[in-house]
Design an enzyme around this catalytic site. Structure first.
Site, short mmCIF file in Angstrom:
data_model
loop_
_atom_site.label_atom_id
_atom_site.label_comp_id
_atom_site.label_asym_id
_atom_site.label_seq_id
_atom_site.Cartn_x
_atom_site.Cartn_y
_atom_site.Cartn_z
N GLU A 1 123.61 34.52 109.69
CA GLU A 1 123.02 35.86 109.79
C GLU A 1 122.11 36.14 108.59
OE1 GLU A 1 123.34 37.12 112.66
OE2 GLU A 1 124.93 35.72 113.21
N GLU B 1 122.31 40.02 113.37
CA GLU B 1 121.53 40.04 112.13
C GLU B 1 120.72 41.32 111.92
OE1 GLU B 1 120.96 38.02 114.79
OE2 GLU B 1 118.84 37.69 115.15
N GLU C 1 116.96 31.26 116.63
CA GLU C 1 118.37 30.86 116.57
C GLU C 1 118.55 29.42 116.08
OE1 GLU C 1 120.50 32.86 116.44
OE2 GLU C 1 119.69 34.60 117.46
ZN LIG Z 1 121.44 33.97 115.22
#
Ligand SMILES: [Zn+2]
Length: 864
Positions: free
Chosen positions: A316, A282, A338
């Site tokens: 992302e 990202e 995450e």
């Molecule tokens: Zn990620």
């Protein structure tokens, strides 16, 4: 902007892995000149610094860099030359100056050189063949967690945010991409090069900086919030970018609305890189992907291949806010980054394609997390992380899938609006800054007026999850919690959770839903009348298992297809299977339950059923397998007949996927001869006219032909890997090579994992598939042991534990003993905890084999 000094209290006082914060960066000006022929680069940078107390020494991170010159300039322009000493072990450069630098603003100047490595981290090179078969080279970066220091000396910690202004000097014909828009591009006469100058970034962490240099083609931009969004690929692949760009724009717009905050970058490039260690990264404004996660041919791809692209792109994009705009203070907070992006990915894809029922298929991911989290060797979602290397072990299923699942459970418990309001105010409050997990709970507590922190602490800071046992006594429902474990452990008895219980109850008074928070070991619920049936974990968002009393289960099963939603049926199968593996319930009861699913139409429920049948197949000795195959043919046969080989008028994408999965199971796992013959016919038609076969059936054809094939089929598939027209097709044929059964063909595929023929981004996963091949497992394991050193040297560090997941399929007492002996003397660099989990899974499987194999034989002989 906040003063980094204020963050001093949260820094653990250990100079060995945290940089001193006597000096902190404000703005980096970086100029890099990569050379794709010598695999090196030269660089210079000027970092505007805040010196907070008098120093003669400045420490920052650097690895595999040679720093040739260092100096500082004060606010009046006076230059002081310094010397630099590299501390390789701690990945640091220590710059020393002949006089003390007074507090205030300074500029640090550094000149350095580095290498474009082939390890898929830092500033690395990627090779590919162009359309004419010519070998080409490009350079890209992957900095998370701590590899920015391989590209430029920096304060490589997430809390030390700064502004970055980059300049890339590259060959005139190449494309240069970084995090922001290009300000200007100037030819450097006589050098064949150009200088590409990028705009300032927002204040952000080093791990989000990106540089990409090579031959690329872009799509035309689409605009979201007035910012251009493009997809980039190496020449010849731009036509595969349409779908990725569409979901890219759709999810970016969705998040901008959801977060109530416009996209924080000035442009967004999505870039497909031929060699990539993870799925995608990202980097703000310049997201990098492996090709399968971004490029796809909508007409030739299966639904699940499209879903994979949609998932990764949305994931992302979600990070642009959650992670990039607001960042964890230290790596212990990585899970939230995450988990949240995974949760948001589901929301966005569900919004983009409601017909895919993304939250139903999320049940498969949740179940995979519950499998690991039911182990004694699991870990809490959040745990103290000292060394950044320890954070590498956090990129696992517990961080992503369990994390996302507990966020979903919270969202469903509180209501999606108050949850969203909490997120929006959290982002506003911490924009361009760093935050801790508790900051998010504080924000959601404010919006929901519920004790969110106490609830979530029970899920985030303790390992495992509860088993909810439910029984009825007349009009009272009794629900109790205890930790679920596959292997019993006395130490777990004291644990309890704050469990959001979602119930749906049918009584003579009708169907009612109830939500309550179970905070004690047991709760009793008085109903208006005796229940006709009860569904616990209604809608399936709870991260727990349910065990119904014998009576309640018998009341429920006649209504499987009417009273239960798909996700509830999935959970019923999956929880019963888990109870079987844990030895709480006999395997015969489980198989009896499966026999009730002949009419099932949801592909996720079938994923649970077929997954458990694959598992049983691996447990069984060869002479026992035909019994299971007969059972399976009876289970799958009727529905497969109804669905046929071609799409029925008006059917949805999910039915297409289900057809493919059932045919594949029938033709491989249950070795159904008629299906195998027909698959060959369809494959021949597919070869002459790819449009003659539904894309969702193609993977089944390939799997069946590999399963039954010999040398000729192997040669054909092997050639198809190189001539494949899409990244998905290439993957399909490559991984099919692991499913052939003749030993000499398996040996060829094994050799490919180490001789450079297969990219190191794929080789470890090919090896995993080989380990899962029941017919070759002894051979494959012997090969892996023999070539362990080469593999661990060649493959990306993060992939080794993923490759080792294949050892869970080595389900014989002898192989288990050998595996157990191997790992203590062959440790992995990243994810030692995950190896323990693989070993425990193997223990569970072998224990299940020893406990159940005679019962299975008896069961299958009764049916014939
Ligand atoms: Zn990620």
């Amino acid at each position: 902007m906040s003063d980094t000094h204020e963050q001093g209290s949260v820094f653990i006082d250990d100079q060995s892995y945290r940089l001193p914060i006597t000096v902190t960066p404000e703005r980096y000006q970086i100029r890099l000149t990569p050379d794709l022929k010598t695999f090196t680069f030269t660089g210079e940078e000027t970092v505007t610094l805040s010196v907070h107390e008098p120093v003669k020494e400045i420490s920052l991170n650097a690895a595999e860099l040679n720093i040739h010159r260092v100096s500082v300039t004060d606010i009046k322009g006076e230059v002081i030359e310094g010397t630099v000493c590299l501390d390789e072990a701690n990945e640091r450069a220590v710059c020393t100056f002949p006089q003390t630098l007074a507090p205030g603003l300074w500029r640090l100047h550094l000149q350095f050189t580095g290498i474009l490595n082939d390890k898929l981290h830092g500033f690395y090179r990627s090779t590919y063949k162009d359309m004419n078969g010519q070998e080409k080279m490009l350079a890209s970066t992957q900095f998370e967690s701590t590899d920015a220091r391989r590209a430029f000396p920096c304060w490589d910690e997430p809390a030390l945010k700064a502004v970055f202004q980059s300049t890339l000097v590259v060959d005139e014909q190449l494309t240069a991409i970084s995090n922001t828009a290009i300000v200007h591009e100037t030819r450097l006469p006589g050098t064949g090069k150009k200088e590409v100058v990028f705009a300032d970034t927002i204040k952000m962490s080093t791990y989000l900086v990106a540089f990409i240099v090579g031959e690329f083609e872009a799509t035309d931009p689409v605009f979201v919030d007035g910012k251009p969004l493009r997809v980039w690929a190496v020449p010849g692949k731009r036509h595969l970018a349409t779908f990725g760009q569409e979901i890219g724009a759709a999810s970016l717009a969705f998040f901008s609305h959801y977060y109530g905050y416009p996209y924080p970058g000035d442009k967004l490039d999505l870039i497909a890189i031929p060699d990539f260690a993870s799925g995608a990264m990202e980097n703000l404004g310049a997201i990098t992907f492996r090709e399968t996660a971004l490029l796809v041919d909508e007409k030739a791809a299966t639904r699940s291949e499209l879903e994979r692209v949609a998932d990764v792109v949305a994931h992302e994009n979600a990070h642009m806010w959650f992670g990039d705009l607001v960042t964890m203070r230290w790596w212990n907070g990585l899970w939230l980054n995450e988990a949240f992006a995974t949760f948001m990915e589901m929301l966005a894809v569900d919004h983009y394609k409601p017909e895919w029922q993304r939250w139903t298929s999320f049940a498969v991911s949740r179940a995979a997390a519950m499998l690991v989290d039911g182990l004694k060797s699991t870990r809490p979602i959040e745990f103290p992380v000292r060394l950044p290397a320890e954070a590498a072990g956090m990129f696992d299923i517990l961080t992503y899938e369990k994390g996302a699942a507990v966020l979903r459970m919270l969202e469903q418990y509180l209501g999606s609006d108050v949850f969203r309001q909490g997120i929006a105010s959290y982002l506003r409050k911490h924009e361009y800054d760093n935050a801790e997990t508790t900051d998010l709970w504080d924000a959601i507590e404010t919006s929901s007026r519920q004790p969110v922190r106490a609830l979530m602490d029970s899920w985030v800071f303790q390992p495992g999850y509860p088993l909810i046992t439910v029984r009825a006594e007349q009009t009272t429902l009794i629900l109790t919690q205890q930790r679920f474990l596959y292997l019993q452990d006395d130490a777990a008895h004291g644990q309890s959770w704050q469990v959001p219980l979602f119930l749906r109850i049918k009584t003579a008074a009708g169907v009612q839903t109830r939500t309550l928070l179970l905070t004690e070991r047991e709760t009793r619920l008085t109903l208006p009348a005796a229940p006709e049936w009860v569904v616990v974990n209604a809608d399936g968002a709870g991260f727990y298992r349910v065990r119904y009393s014998h009576d309640l289960l018998n009341q429920l099963t006649p209504h499987l297809q009417t009273a239960l939603s798909a996700v509830e049926r999935f959970n019923l199968v999956n929880d019963t299977w888990a109870a079987t593996l844990a030895g709480l319930s006999p395997v015969a009861s489980y198989l009896d339950l499966l026999a009730l699913f002949r009419e099932e139409r949801d592909h996720n429920v079938w994923t649970a059923i077929l997954g458990s049948c694959h598992y049983l197949y691996r447990l069984l000795d060869p002479q026992q397998r035909p019994g299971l195959q007969v059972f399976l043919r009876r289970l799958l046969g009727p529905l497969t007949q109804k669905l046929g080989w071609h799409p029925l008028p008006g059917e949805n994408d999910l039915t297409g996927q289900l057809r493919g999965e059932l045919l594949s199971a029938l033709g491989t796992l249950s070795d159904d001869a008629a299906t195998q013959t027909e698959a060959k016919t369809h494959y021949l038609r597919y070869k002459t006219n790819p449009r003659a076969v539904d894309p969702n059936v193609v993977p089944a054809l390939v799997a069946i032909i590999a399963h039954t094939g010999g040398r000729a089929e192997y040669e054909e598939f092997h050639a198809n890997v190189t001539t494949a027209k899409t990244p998905q097709e290439e993957q399909r044929y490559l991984f099919a090579l692991a499913a052939f059964r003749p030993a000499d063909l398996l040996d060829r595929t094994l050799t490919m994992t180490i001789n450079g023929e297969v990219r190191t981004q794929n080789a470890p996963y090919l090896m995993r598939s080989l380990l899962l091949n029941v017919d070759g497992r002894e051979r494959v394991w012997a090969f892996m042991k023999k070539h362990w050193e080469e593999m661990t040297r060649q493959y990306p560090d993060n992939s080794i534990v993923r490759m080792c997941e294949g050892i869970t399929a080595l389900v014989t007492p002898a192989l288990e003993a050998d595996v157990r002996q191997f790992f203590p003397s062959h440790p992995v660099k990243q994810g030692a905890k995950t190896i323990d989990q693989h070993l425990e899974k193997l223990r569970i499987a072998v224990a299940c084999k020893q406990r159940e194999e005679t019962n299975l034989s008896a069961y299958f002989s009764r049916q014939s």
